[in-house]
Design a protein around this motif. Structure first.
Motif, short mmCIF file in Angstrom:
data_model
loop_
_atom_site.label_atom_id
_atom_site.label_comp_id
_atom_site.label_asym_id
_atom_site.label_seq_id
_atom_site.Cartn_x
_atom_site.Cartn_y
_atom_site.Cartn_z
N LEU A 1 0.84 -1.21 0.00
CA LEU A 1 0.00 0.00 0.00
C LEU A 1 0.87 1.26 0.00
O LEU A 1 0.62 2.21 -0.75
N SER A 2 1.91 1.25 0.82
CA SER A 2 2.80 2.41 0.90
C SER A 2 3.51 2.63 -0.43
O SER A 2 3.64 3.77 -0.90
N ALA A 3 3.96 1.51 -1.07
CA ALA A 3 4.67 1.64 -2.34
C ALA A 3 3.74 2.22 -3.42
O ALA A 3 4.16 3.04 -4.23
N ARG A 4 2.47 1.80 -3.39
CA ARG A 4 1.55 2.24 -4.46
C ARG A 4 1.03 3.65 -4.23
O ARG A 4 0.79 4.40 -5.17
N THR A 5 0.81 4.01 -2.93
CA THR A 5 0.15 5.30 -2.66
C THR A 5 1.10 6.36 -2.12
O THR A 5 0.70 7.50 -1.92
N HIS A 6 2.36 5.97 -1.86
CA HIS A 6 3.37 6.86 -1.27
C HIS A 6 3.01 7.28 0.15
O HIS A 6 3.55 8.27 0.65
N LEU A 7 2.10 6.54 0.78
CA LEU A 7 1.80 6.83 2.18
C LEU A 7 3.04 6.49 3.02
O LEU A 7 3.57 5.37 2.93
N THR A 8 3.49 7.43 3.83
CA THR A 8 4.63 7.16 4.72
C THR A 8 4.15 6.34 5.91
O THR A 8 3.18 6.71 6.57
N ILE A 9 4.82 5.23 6.15
CA ILE A 9 4.48 4.42 7.33
C ILE A 9 5.58 4.60 8.36
O ILE A 9 6.77 4.41 8.06
#
Ligand SMILES: Cc1ncc(COP(=O)(O)O)c(C=O)c1O
Length: 392
Positions: free
Chosen positions: A184-192
């Protein structure tokens, strides 16, 4: 000694067994070994242990830490992916100030570490609970939430999670969900922001692979930042931890005004930690405290067996906490008053939720602070309070 100003954040109250504090047993702090490491640091490094340090943290500590994590198959980093911080709390505060702008949303797991909620609340951001189910954070529904927020013109700056031996639940996120979150982070660039504070306190099998390492191993290109701490493994008074991050993030951290001005935070302590690690004292200490905390966990779980009729007692595979759901009709608040009369206390569940929106019939017990004998005593006091509460 004997002054008016307190020395410590918390000193026990007379006779009260307060299982609400996630603090180490004082008898398990490595006083002698740290003393040796301090002397050896000054002998080995001389004035360099007392000068202003490298902004990202001193080489000796970063190099040892990288080798140590490598041995645990947990590095996934080279020396430039580290920033030494004054503990995990400081790391969270730094990341919030560098990664967010006013009005951003910070997504969090529920329940989650209550002081992280406090740290995020210091910034002008909005805290929002990410969707969860009984297995923890739900990646698919989190993605839907991200889409909704984006449609509404809101920016979710980061997602905070303690996926391994979590505070407060002691649970770990499944491998499947770890992969889904990294994806999800890779696809949406959401920082975890992965808070990995309890990783080293694994009592059965090795801890699950971190999101940080998973991303690196699979080459997903996700935006995972990992936060580590020496508070639980060595001593909280060191106020020493680290951030694993992409180089541009490390660079931004080193450019923060007071870091640029004063150099690496906590340089002398970081140098002593390097000595403590390199000498083997760290691994020796860790294996000692793992045994001790495992014994405390087992003791508290067994002693709580008496109240099994009322609550299911989980047995966490690592960390410091038990998370109990109270019987029908008993709230943490009402149990708290009764428990204190019996000489025992705990952390009420609601403080681990954004805006206290859940956890009213849940409590967190920490088995880290007290001896096994005291934990047996605490469990019997809590049982008595529970029996009374159920009887009404
Ligand atoms: C999940 C979690 N993160 C961070 C911290 C604080 O770490 P530090 O003492 O390194 O600031 C704690 C301590 O209770 C914790 O439970």
């Amino acid at each position: 000694v004997g002054g008016q100003i307190a020395t410590l954040q918390f000193e026990g109250q007379n006779g009260l067994l307060d299982l609400g504090w996630g603090h180490p047993d004082p008898s398990l702090l490595p006083v002698r070994a740290w003393n040796t490491a301090t002397t050896n640091t000054l002998t080995t490094f001389g004035w360099k242990a007392l000068a202003y340090g490298n902004a990202a943290g001193p080489g000796p500590l970063i190099e040892w830490l990288q080798t140590h994590l490598e041995a645990e198959r947990e590095s996934g980093a080279d020396g430039h992916d580290f920033f030494i911080s004054a503990g995990a709390s400081h790391a969270l505060s730094l990341l919030t100030s560098t990664m967010t702008v006013p009005g951003d949303i910070v997504l969090v797991d529920s329940p989650t570490y209550h002081f992280a909620l406090r740290i995020f609340a210091d910034a002008p951001v909005e805290l929002m609970a990410a969707p969860t189910d009984s297995s923890g954070i739900h990646p698919g529904r989190t993605e839907e939430l991200l889409l909704r927020l984006k449609r509404d013109g809101r920016r979710p700056a980061m997602l905070y999670i303690v996926p391994t031996f979590a505070n407060p639940t002691g649970r770990s996120l499944s491998d499947e969900r770890r992969r889904a979150l990294v994806d999800l982070s890779a696809r949406t660039h959401l920082t975890i922001v992965e808070d990995d504070t309890y990783r080293e306190l694994a009592y059965e099998s090795p801890a699950p692979e971190s999101l940080w390492h998973l991303d690196r191993r699979l080459g997903c290109g996700a935006a995972v930042l990992r936060v580590g701490s020496f508070s639980k493994t060595v001593a909280p008074g060191l106020r020493l931890g680290w951030i694993n991050a992409q180089r541009d993030v490390v660079r931004r951290l080193t450019q923060i005004g007071y870091v640029d001005s004063g150099g690496g935070v906590n340089h002398s302590t970081a140098m002593t930690m390097a000595t403590f690690g390199r000498s083997g004292a760290y691994t020796e200490h860790l294996s000692h405290i793992r045994k001790e905390y495992r014994l405390r966990r087992d003791t508290l779980v067994a002693a709580l067996g008496e109240v099994e009729d009322f609550v299911t007692i989980p047995k966490p595979l690592g960390g410091w906490f038990l998370w109990l759901s109270l019987p029908e009709g008993v709230t943490a608040r009402t149990l708290e008053a009764r428990s204190r009369r019996h000489g025992v206390a705990f952390a009420q569940g609601s403080q681990f939720f954004v805006a206290n929106a859940g956890g009213h019939s849940q409590i967190r017990l920490s088995f880290s602070l007290f001896s096994p004998e005291q934990l047996v005593d605490a469990a019997s006091r809590l049982s008595a309070a529970l029996v009374e509460a159920v009887a009404g």
